[in-house]
Design a protein around this motif. Sequence first.
Motif, PDB file in Angstrom:
ATOM      1  N   HIS A 266      52.738 -30.370  13.287  1.00 34.79           N
ATOM      2  CA  HIS A 266      51.312 -30.045  13.345  1.00 34.79           C
ATOM      3  C   HIS A 266      50.759 -30.317  14.753  1.00 34.79           C
ATOM      4  CE1 HIS A 266      47.173 -29.628  11.821  1.00 34.79           C
ATOM      5  NE2 HIS A 266      46.889 -30.666  12.593  1.00 34.79           N
ATOM      6  N   LEU A 267      51.139 -31.445  15.333  1.00 28.92           N
ATOM      7  CA  LEU A 267      50.680 -31.780  16.687  1.00 28.92           C
ATOM      8  C   LEU A 267      51.185 -30.757  17.702  1.00 28.92           C
ATOM      9  CD1 LEU A 267      51.205 -35.663  16.653  1.00 28.92           C
ATOM     10  CD2 LEU A 267      49.045 -34.427  16.462  1.00 28.92           C
ATOM     11  N   LEU A 268      52.434 -30.334  17.547  1.00 25.52           N
ATOM     12  CA  LEU A 268      53.013 -29.361  18.490  1.00 25.52           C
ATOM     13  C   LEU A 268      52.317 -28.005  18.373  1.00 25.52           C
ATOM     14  CD1 LEU A 268      56.821 -30.168  18.035  1.00 25.52           C
ATOM     15  CD2 LEU A 268      55.379 -30.775  19.989  1.00 25.52           C
ATOM     16  N   VAL A 269      52.109 -27.549  17.155  1.00 21.81           N
ATOM     17  CA  VAL A 269      51.489 -26.237  16.940  1.00 21.81           C
ATOM     18  C   VAL A 269      50.067 -26.204  17.486  1.00 21.81           C
ATOM     19  CG1 VAL A 269      50.594 -24.702  15.144  1.00 21.81           C
ATOM     20  CG2 VAL A 269      52.928 -25.559  14.983  1.00 21.81           C
ATOM     21  N   HIS A 270      49.353 -27.322  17.372  1.00 18.49           N
ATOM     22  CA  HIS A 270      47.942 -27.352  17.777  1.00 18.49           C
ATOM     23  C   HIS A 270      47.735 -27.888  19.193  1.00 18.49           C
ATOM     24  CE1 HIS A 270      46.349 -26.044  13.899  1.00 18.49           C
ATOM     25  NE2 HIS A 270      47.311 -26.765  13.349  1.00 18.49           N
ATOM     26  N   GLY A 271      48.828 -28.013  19.949  1.00 16.02           N
ATOM     27  CA  GLY A 271      48.720 -28.330  21.365  1.00 16.02           C
ATOM     28  C   GLY A 271      48.303 -29.747  21.686  1.00 16.02           C
ATOM     29  N   ALA A 272      48.536 -30.689  20.781  1.00 19.70           N
ATOM     30  CA  ALA A 272      48.203 -32.088  21.061  1.00 19.70           C
ATOM     31  C   ALA A 272      49.122 -32.629  22.148  1.00 19.70           C
ATOM     32  CB  ALA A 272      48.321 -32.928  19.795  1.00 19.70           C
ATOM     33  N   ALA A 273      48.604 -33.504  22.969  1.00 24.43           N
ATOM     34  CA  ALA A 273      49.390 -34.072  24.068  1.00 24.43           C
ATOM     35  C   ALA A 273      49.945 -35.453  23.742  1.00 24.43           C
ATOM     36  CB  ALA A 273      48.537 -34.156  25.339  1.00 24.43           C
ATOM     37  N   GLU A 274      49.351 -36.134  22.739  1.00 24.19           N
ATOM     38  CA  GLU A 274      49.731 -37.502  22.434  1.00 24.19           C
ATOM     39  C   GLU A 274      49.936 -37.696  20.931  1.00 24.19           C
ATOM     40  OE1 GLU A 274      46.481 -39.774  23.922  1.00 24.19           O
ATOM     41  OE2 GLU A 274      47.084 -39.574  26.040  1.00 24.19           O
ATOM     42  N   TYR A 275      50.750 -38.709  20.599  1.00 26.20           N
ATOM     43  CA  TYR A 275      50.949 -39.077  19.200  1.00 26.20           C
ATOM     44  C   TYR A 275      49.705 -39.780  18.664  1.00 26.20           C
ATOM     45  CZ  TYR A 275      55.919 -38.117  19.943  1.00 26.20           C
ATOM     46  OH  TYR A 275      57.105 -37.518  20.229  1.00 26.20           O
ATOM     47  N   THR A 276      49.507 -39.689  17.346  1.00 27.33           N
ATOM     48  CA  THR A 276      48.331 -40.279  16.705  1.00 27.33           C
ATOM     49  C   THR A 276      48.682 -41.594  16.018  1.00 27.33           C
ATOM     50  OG1 THR A 276      48.759 -39.101  14.630  1.00 27.33           O
ATOM     51  CG2 THR A 276      47.385 -37.984  16.290  1.00 27.33           C
ATOM     52  N   LYS A 277      47.638 -42.369  15.691  1.00 27.80           N
ATOM     53  CA  LYS A 277      47.846 -43.633  14.977  1.00 27.80           C
ATOM     54  C   LYS A 277      48.402 -43.376  13.583  1.00 27.80           C
ATOM     55  CE  LYS A 277      45.635 -47.990  13.708  1.00 27.80           C
ATOM     56  NZ  LYS A 277      46.406 -48.081  12.455  1.00 27.80           N
ATOM     57  N   GLU A 278      47.931 -42.319  12.927  1.00 23.71           N
ATOM     58  CA  GLU A 278      48.429 -41.983  11.593  1.00 23.71           C
ATOM     59  C   GLU A 278      49.931 -41.759  11.607  1.00 23.71           C
ATOM     60  OE1 GLU A 278      47.515 -38.785   7.978  1.00 23.71           O
ATOM     61  OE2 GLU A 278      46.857 -38.350  10.031  1.00 23.71           O
ATOM     62  N   LEU A 279      50.403 -41.055  12.627  1.00 24.00           N
ATOM     63  CA  LEU A 279      51.836 -40.798  12.737  1.00 24.00           C
ATOM     64  C   LEU A 279      52.583 -42.077  13.081  1.00 24.00           C
ATOM     65  CD1 LEU A 279      54.206 -38.830  12.742  1.00 24.00           C
ATOM     66  CD2 LEU A 279      53.667 -38.280  15.115  1.00 24.00           C
ATOM     67  N   GLU A 280      52.029 -42.886  13.976  1.00 23.09           N
ATOM     68  CA  GLU A 280      52.678 -44.160  14.328  1.00 23.09           C
ATOM     69  C   GLU A 280      52.855 -45.033  13.096  1.00 23.09           C
ATOM     70  OE1 GLU A 280      52.022 -48.236  17.001  1.00 23.09           O
ATOM     71  OE2 GLU A 280      50.577 -46.587  17.151  1.00 23.09           O
ATOM     72  N   ASP A 281      51.804 -45.133  12.283  1.00 17.32           N
ATOM     73  CA  ASP A 281      51.886 -45.963  11.075  1.00 17.32           C
ATOM     74  C   ASP A 281      52.957 -45.450  10.124  1.00 17.32           C
ATOM     75  OD1 ASP A 281      49.833 -47.513  12.051  1.00 17.32           O
ATOM     76  OD2 ASP A 281      48.266 -46.545  10.861  1.00 17.32           O
ATOM     77  N   LEU A 282      53.062 -44.135   9.971  1.00 17.04           N
ATOM     78  CA  LEU A 282      54.068 -43.560   9.081  1.00 17.04           C
ATOM     79  C   LEU A 282      55.471 -43.808   9.611  1.00 17.04           C
ATOM     80  CD1 LEU A 282      54.498 -41.917   6.502  1.00 17.04           C
ATOM     81  CD2 LEU A 282      54.252 -39.828   7.861  1.00 17.04           C
ATOM     82  N   CYS A 283      55.630 -43.736  10.930  1.00 14.31           N
ATOM     83  CA  CYS A 283      56.957 -43.897  11.529  1.00 14.31           C
ATOM     84  C   CYS A 283      57.414 -45.351  11.574  1.00 14.31           C
ATOM     85  CB  CYS A 283      56.971 -43.307  12.933  1.00 14.31           C
ATOM     86  SG  CYS A 283      56.883 -41.495  12.954  1.00 14.31           S
ATOM     87  N   LYS A 284      56.560 -46.282  11.162  1.00 16.72           N
ATOM     88  CA  LYS A 284      56.966 -47.682  11.076  1.00 16.72           C
ATOM     89  C   LYS A 284      57.815 -47.949   9.841  1.00 16.72           C
ATOM     90  CE  LYS A 284      53.051 -49.615  13.655  1.00 16.72           C
ATOM     91  NZ  LYS A 284      51.792 -50.401  13.573  1.00 16.72           N
ATOM     92  N   LEU A 285      57.814 -47.004   8.897  1.00 17.08           N
ATOM     93  CA  LEU A 285      58.673 -47.158   7.717  1.00 17.08           C
ATOM     94  C   LEU A 285      60.121 -47.226   8.167  1.00 17.08           C
ATOM     95  CD1 LEU A 285      56.886 -44.624   5.331  1.00 17.08           C
ATOM     96  CD2 LEU A 285      56.851 -47.123   5.176  1.00 17.08           C
TER      97      LEU A 285
END
Length: 334
Positions: A266-285
């Motif tokens: 979703h971040l790649l498709v919408h041209g985001a430049a940085e990772y989000t906190k929501e994604l960071e929290d999920l990737c802590k699993l």
Amino acid sequence: MGSQVSSIRLCGRHFEGKIMNEEGNEKVFNDSATGTVDLIGHNVLGDFAFFEPEYITNLIYISEHDEAKWIEDTTKHIPVVRALSRSTYFQWAMAINGLHIAQEKYNSKEWKKTRRKFVIRSQFPTGMKNMVEWSGPRAADAHIKTVNKMAAWGYIELYAVLEKSILDFYEIYIDHHPNILLRGADNKDIRALQRKARDGNQSDKNKWTEAWNAKKDKWRKRKLYNGLHKVLLGYINASGLEKPSGYKRDVNTWGKTLEAIGMIRHLLVHGAAEYTKELEDLCKLPYIQFPCREGDTIEMSTQHLQSILLFTEQLWDALNISLMEKAYSMDGPK
């Protein structure tokens, strides 16, 4: 892991020794600009006794009863989508490899000796013109800086393969259990078409087929907005599949991993430049292997494509085993 997809066929009470090639691939692969060329191939092998386990990537179940026919059709489709995901990865890996080769070429002493320029041309109102004329080192630097973008688009397409494949599996189940989509007063007319088609003429069957395909198309489009991880868990719940008996992680971990993969897409498709906190929290699993920290610049490489391919391979393995266990509980050897 070998590149070619190989399968053995198992019947309810015996092995089937038939040998076939590239079964079902014609509906998935094409050589259009938006398609994927089959770079893998698929062999359906014979008796299990003649093949070492390392050569077998799929089990195809041949059902003896109608109740398990959806499992047969699904296990026939797994090797096809496995070849699709591998072929897609191969194409992007080769494209990225070409950028690395170009970097080496334009940085080489041999290129510098030629005193040539690297040229990019395009069409203008007055004809073709050079847009840039770069030295070897400048061209080498431009090629290696393109890897990030190339890998991002490869990641997006590998996710699209996951999306298509999971919806395909769900649709196979629904084809064998159409009442899932035909409940309620709103579906009264299409249920009437279904009844007429059972004992009707070819015209009645064609009307039902057309209406049913349109119904499934609308269903697929609606599902796309639900989130792919929810579609996967919905499919597993509807079909009654469970995690394979030898697995430690349950199906919810598959969903969470797929959710993280989807967030990155979703971040790649919408041209985001940085990772989000929501994604960071999920990737802590502990079972999600994506180092995504809030505020970090999004960078892509072949390793990211390898990660999504690894998950895809493991998901197809888990579904294949789960389907076989369910099949044998339904109509397997007694």
